[in-house]
Scaffold this active site. Structure first.
Site, PDB file in Angstrom:
ATOM      1  N   GLN A   1      49.693  40.855  33.141  1.00 22.30           N
ATOM      2  CA  GLN A   1      50.149  39.888  32.495  1.00 22.30           C
ATOM      3  C   GLN A   1      51.242  40.417  31.439  1.00 22.30           C
ATOM      4  O   GLN A   1      52.290  39.587  31.237  1.00 22.30           O
ATOM      5  CB  GLN A   1      48.940  39.414  31.550  1.00 22.30           C
ATOM      6  CG  GLN A   1      49.364  38.349  30.525  1.00 22.30           C
ATOM      7  CD  GLN A   1      49.808  36.968  31.294  1.00 22.30           C
ATOM      8  OE1 GLN A   1      49.346  36.732  32.482  1.00 22.30           O
ATOM      9  NE2 GLN A   1      50.680  36.336  31.052  1.00 22.30           N
TER      10      GLN A   1
ATOM     11  N   ALA B   1      51.723  33.736  28.253  1.00 21.86           N
ATOM     12  CA  ALA B   1      50.915  34.301  27.041  1.00 21.86           C
ATOM     13  C   ALA B   1      51.270  35.861  27.169  1.00 21.86           C
ATOM     14  O   ALA B   1      51.577  36.528  28.201  1.00 21.86           O
ATOM     15  CB  ALA B   1      49.649  34.119  27.609  1.00 21.86           C
TER      16      ALA B   1
ATOM     17  N   SER C   1      46.176  35.818  27.671  1.00 21.29           N
ATOM     18  CA  SER C   1      46.246  35.097  28.918  1.00 21.29           C
ATOM     19  C   SER C   1      44.938  34.456  29.239  1.00 21.29           C
ATOM     20  O   SER C   1      43.804  35.299  29.257  1.00 21.29           O
ATOM     21  CB  SER C   1      46.732  35.805  30.026  1.00 21.29           C
ATOM     22  OG  SER C   1      46.755  34.964  31.113  1.00 21.29           O
TER      23      SER C   1
ATOM     24  N   HIS D   1      44.158  33.799  32.095  1.00 30.69           N
ATOM     25  CA  HIS D   1      44.080  34.313  33.655  1.00 30.69           C
ATOM     26  C   HIS D   1      43.011  35.665  33.537  1.00 30.69           C
ATOM     27  O   HIS D   1      42.406  35.793  34.275  1.00 30.69           O
ATOM     28  CB  HIS D   1      45.265  34.451  34.332  1.00 30.69           C
ATOM     29  CG  HIS D   1      45.790  33.220  34.600  1.00 30.69           C
ATOM     30  ND1 HIS D   1      45.551  32.657  35.776  1.00 30.69           N
ATOM     31  CD2 HIS D   1      46.886  32.656  33.988  1.00 30.69           C
ATOM     32  CE1 HIS D   1      46.512  31.498  35.694  1.00 30.69           C
ATOM     33  NE2 HIS D   1      47.129  31.519  34.958  1.00 30.69           N
TER      34      HIS D   1
ATOM     35  N   ASP E   1      45.843  28.610  38.349  1.00 30.63           N
ATOM     36  CA  ASP E   1      46.961  27.743  38.667  1.00 30.63           C
ATOM     37  C   ASP E   1      47.031  26.995  39.979  1.00 30.63           C
ATOM     38  O   ASP E   1      46.642  27.889  40.922  1.00 30.63           O
ATOM     39  CB  ASP E   1      48.250  28.511  38.604  1.00 30.63           C
ATOM     40  CG  ASP E   1      48.489  28.702  37.010  1.00 30.63           C
ATOM     41  OD1 ASP E   1      47.920  28.296  36.046  1.00 30.63           O
ATOM     42  OD2 ASP E   1      49.320  29.711  36.722  1.00 30.63           O
TER      43      ASP E   1
ATOM     44  N   GLU F   1      50.997  21.735  31.138  1.00 31.08           N
ATOM     45  CA  GLU F   1      50.765  22.388  32.571  1.00 31.08           C
ATOM     46  C   GLU F   1      49.775  21.662  33.316  1.00 31.08           C
ATOM     47  O   GLU F   1      48.479  22.052  33.456  1.00 31.08           O
ATOM     48  CB  GLU F   1      50.514  23.813  32.291  1.00 31.08           C
ATOM     49  CG  GLU F   1      51.733  24.719  31.653  1.00 31.08           C
ATOM     50  CD  GLU F   1      51.192  26.026  31.790  1.00 31.08           C
ATOM     51  OE1 GLU F   1      50.149  26.632  32.237  1.00 31.08           O
ATOM     52  OE2 GLU F   1      51.952  26.933  31.181  1.00 31.08           O
TER      53      GLU F   1
ATOM     54  N   HIS G   1      47.231  23.989  35.688  1.00 31.97           N
ATOM     55  CA  HIS G   1      46.519  25.025  34.944  1.00 31.97           C
ATOM     56  C   HIS G   1      45.053  24.353  34.566  1.00 31.97           C
ATOM     57  O   HIS G   1      45.204  23.498  33.799  1.00 31.97           O
ATOM     58  CB  HIS G   1      47.018  25.677  33.477  1.00 31.97           C
ATOM     59  CG  HIS G   1      46.534  26.708  32.895  1.00 31.97           C
ATOM     60  ND1 HIS G   1      46.912  27.959  33.120  1.00 31.97           N
ATOM     61  CD2 HIS G   1      45.131  26.957  32.404  1.00 31.97           C
ATOM     62  CE1 HIS G   1      46.083  28.973  32.592  1.00 31.97           C
ATOM     63  NE2 HIS G   1      44.939  28.081  32.041  1.00 31.97           N
TER      64      HIS G   1
END
Length: 364
Positions: free
Chosen positions: A252, A273, A278, A280, A287, A330, A333
């Protein structure tokens, strides 16, 4: 003899010319109604001479003269009413009015186990409240926070830390609004190296960071739910797939710096981010299909928006919530939080920050 006869005639003449007074004497008797008339001549032995027929004056009868009382007058003046048959009724003594004793069971005071509390973000505290008097009928109370962004109230009784800062929480009786107690609340950020959970949900946003060492990989439960969602979409003739899943802190960091180099820090912060912030990195975010604005309005994007919550996912950054989430819309996401919570967030129409009462703002 002539002298004697003359004396007798003179005496008779004098007697016959005198006014006879009659006195009424009341005998000593309880019979006040009977009166006896006695002539003053009776004192002479009742030797009343015989009057002649022409000049006789009644010896016994009504007395003459205005000042002489008649038997009737005497009766009126001397008669006393007989009240022997009248019974006096005593005046009743008023019974004292007793003031009713009121068994007041209203709440008078609230006491707490603590009046100051310090919490880390995401932590809860339920104060112990003593309601006085002990025999109060309604012992219910509720809590109010003067700054929900620092600490909000859950279930009317639990203080839940949401953001760094200080606030006051009032504990208020439902029976008597004047019976209350105050708790001073201080909220601190999660200690460095620890992660933040709020309502059982792992948080990673601009306010709350993950440690650089945190690297759980893809969450197995989330991956299984995602596969179920893909299968359901396929039945509806749509194909969903992952285009970006779990990311490490290092990955990230590299990705974010690349965007900064390309678009500048300010713009990069609207869609990417910073490292440690993040979703993730949690292993719970994905995503799908295409990370591009062109994905908005596609059948796949519409299906995700309408059905993701059925499988425990939410569209993490919904349209119109950029000022709250910190990121632009988004539609690709999604974030796994479990079916029950995802359904609640979806039905509320709120983004996750609004639903949990937290912020998403960088502090540096």
């Amino acid at each position: 003899m002539k002298k004697i006869a003359a004396f007798l005639l003179l005496t008779m003449a004098l007697l016959t010319s005198c006014t006879v007074s009659t006195v009424y004497i009341t005998p000593p008797s309880s019979d006040y109604g009977t009166k006896t008339a006695v002539s003053v001549l009776e004192t002479f032995g009742n030797e009343t001479p015989e009057p002649d027929d022409t000049n006789s004056t009644s010896v016994v009868g009504t007395a003459t003269g205005a000042d002489t009382a008649t038997p009737t007058d005497v009766n009126k003046e001397t008669e006393t009413p007989d009240n022997s048959d009248v019974t006096d009724t005593p005046t009743p003594t008023p019974t004292p009015t007793k003031t009713p004793v009121v068994d007041d069971k209203g709440v008078k005071e609230l006491k707490l186990d603590v009046y100051e509390v310090t919490l880390y973000v995401g932590k809860d505290h339920e104060p112990e409240v003593t309601v006085l008097p002990e025999n109060a009928e309604n012992k219910e109370y509720y809590l109010e926070s003067d700054d929900p962004s620092v600490a909000l109230i859950k279930d009317n009784s639990v203080i839940s830390a949401r953001g760094k800062g200080s606030c006051a929480v009032n504990v208020i009786s439902k029976d008597n609004g004047d019976a209350r107690a105050r708790i001073e609340v201080t909220v601190l950020h999660t200690p460095e190296g620890e992660i933040t959970y709020i309502e059982g949900i792992l948080i990673a946003n601009k306010t709350f960071a993950l440690p650089s060492t945190y690297g759980p990989g893809v969450d197995p439960e989330a991956k299984e739910a995602l596969n179920d969602m893909f299968a359901a979409a396929k039945k509806d003739g749509l194909k969903l797939f992952i285009c970006s899943g779990y990311r490490t802190y290092a990955y990230q960091k590299s990705l974010y710096n690349r965007y900064v180099d390309r678009d500048g820090k300010e713009k990069a912060d609207t869609y990417s981010a910073r490292p440690g912030h993040s979703e993730h990195q949690t292993g719970l975010a994905f995503d799908l299909n295409k990370v591009d604005d062109s994905f908005d309005g596609t059948p796949e994007a519409i299906w995700i928006a309408e059905h993701a919550h059925e499988y425990g996912f939410i569209v993490r950054y919904p349209k119109g919530k950029q000022e709250i989430t910190g990121y632009k819309y988004e539609p690709w996401h999604v974030r796994y939080i479990g079916v029950e919570k995802a359904k609640a967030v979806y039905e509320s129409g709120l983004c996750l920050e609004e639903y949990l009462g937290i912020t998403s703002v960088y502090g540096y």
